[in-house]
Scaffold this motif. Structure first.
Motif, short mmCIF file in Angstrom:
data_model
loop_
_atom_site.label_atom_id
_atom_site.label_comp_id
_atom_site.label_asym_id
_atom_site.label_seq_id
_atom_site.Cartn_x
_atom_site.Cartn_y
_atom_site.Cartn_z
N GLU A 49 38.81 43.50 36.18
CA GLU A 49 39.94 43.24 37.07
C GLU A 49 39.96 41.81 37.60
N TYR A 50 38.77 41.21 37.78
CA TYR A 50 38.70 39.92 38.46
C TYR A 50 38.03 38.80 37.67
N ASP A 104 33.86 38.49 41.12
CA ASP A 104 35.11 38.76 41.84
C ASP A 104 35.45 37.66 42.84
#
Length: 262
Positions: free
Chosen positions: A22-23, A99
């Motif tokens: 996701e990051y 992240d």
């Protein structure tokens, strides 16, 4: 392909990853955007089950400064960072969680600070974003420098903000993921007499996650207590310094405040 294949990098950036799809692309791009170019990015995947590996390979195929390794089995963040340090070719080590993000002048300003102060350990202030990338209003300010005794009172060193000479890490490793392993790491380094120098600018963009260690306040205070016990303080002293952290954290998160859209 770039031209850094046969050059020894000035800096080695250690990035552990675990289910980071996701990051991690944003994190890698913030490294590529740095105004200093003599670096290697060592990404070590710790048993991800998602699409992390294929996303990283898109970058390794284009930039030979980016190197990707995988642990045979999940080892935790301390062992993964230690492996990254052992693989590093640079004179300096930086840490960046998968992240988090950096402002583009982060590394350049730290190298300038190192030259100016003859420093071997430099950290920076932070701004904050939530899981969706929305910014918080406040920033985390840091002192000009910090000693071991000062750091015991409040941890002002964010892991993803650190740049440190590799030689300082020769005999000290990160240990025990059941506590704040990075905080214990900084304390043990400063116990040897070194001073950490701060750049009071939000050059780190720290992502606050509900599932992170810092996102669970009761858990984080317990792990802070474990840090003090780990470095050799007695239970009374450990409780005293833990309470200092409780008060400091209340002030810190009150200052960060709501998100800009909140």
């Amino acid at each position: 392909m770039n031209s850094f294949l046969n050059e020894k990098p000035l800096l080695s950036i250690v990035m552990p990853s675990y289910n980071s799809e996701e990051y991690i692309v944003e994190a890698i791009k913030s490294v590529i955007s740095q105004t200093i170019h003599s670096w290697e990015l060592i990404i070590i995947d710790d048993g991800s089950k998602d699409n992390t590996a294929s996303l990283v390979h898109e970058f390794t195929n284009k930039d030979n400064r980016i190197k990707f390794y995988t642990n045979k089995e999940n080892q935790g963040v301390s062992a993964t960072r230690n492996r990254g340090i052992s693989l590093a070719n640079g004179e300096w080590i930086a840490f960046l969680d998968s992240d988090d993000l950096w402002e583009k002048e982060k590394l350049e300003k730290q190298i300038e600070s190192a030259k100016k102060n003859k420093a071997m350990f430099i950290f920076t202030g932070s701004s904050y974003i939530n899981e969706s990338g929305i910014k918080y209003k406040g920033i985390f300010e840091v002192p000009e420098k910090v000693t071991y005794k000062q750091l015991r009172k409040q941890n002002v060193i964010s892991c993803s903000s650190v740049l440190i000479k590799k030689c300082l890490l020769k005999d000290i490793k990160m240990e025990r993921d059941d506590m704040h392993e990075d905080y214990a790491f900084w304390l043990r380094i400063l116990m040897t007499g070194h001073i950490a120098y701060g750049i009071n600018e939000p050059l780190l963009i720290y992502r606050i996650s509900r599932n992170s260690k810092s996102g669970n306040k009761l858990k984080t205070f317990t792990m802070t207590y474990q840090v003090f016990r780990f470095i050799g303080l007695n239970p009374i002293s450990s409780f005293y310094f833990m309470m200092n952290h409780v008060l400091g954290s209340i002030k810190k998160y009150k200052k960060i405040g709501q998100t800009i859209s909140g």
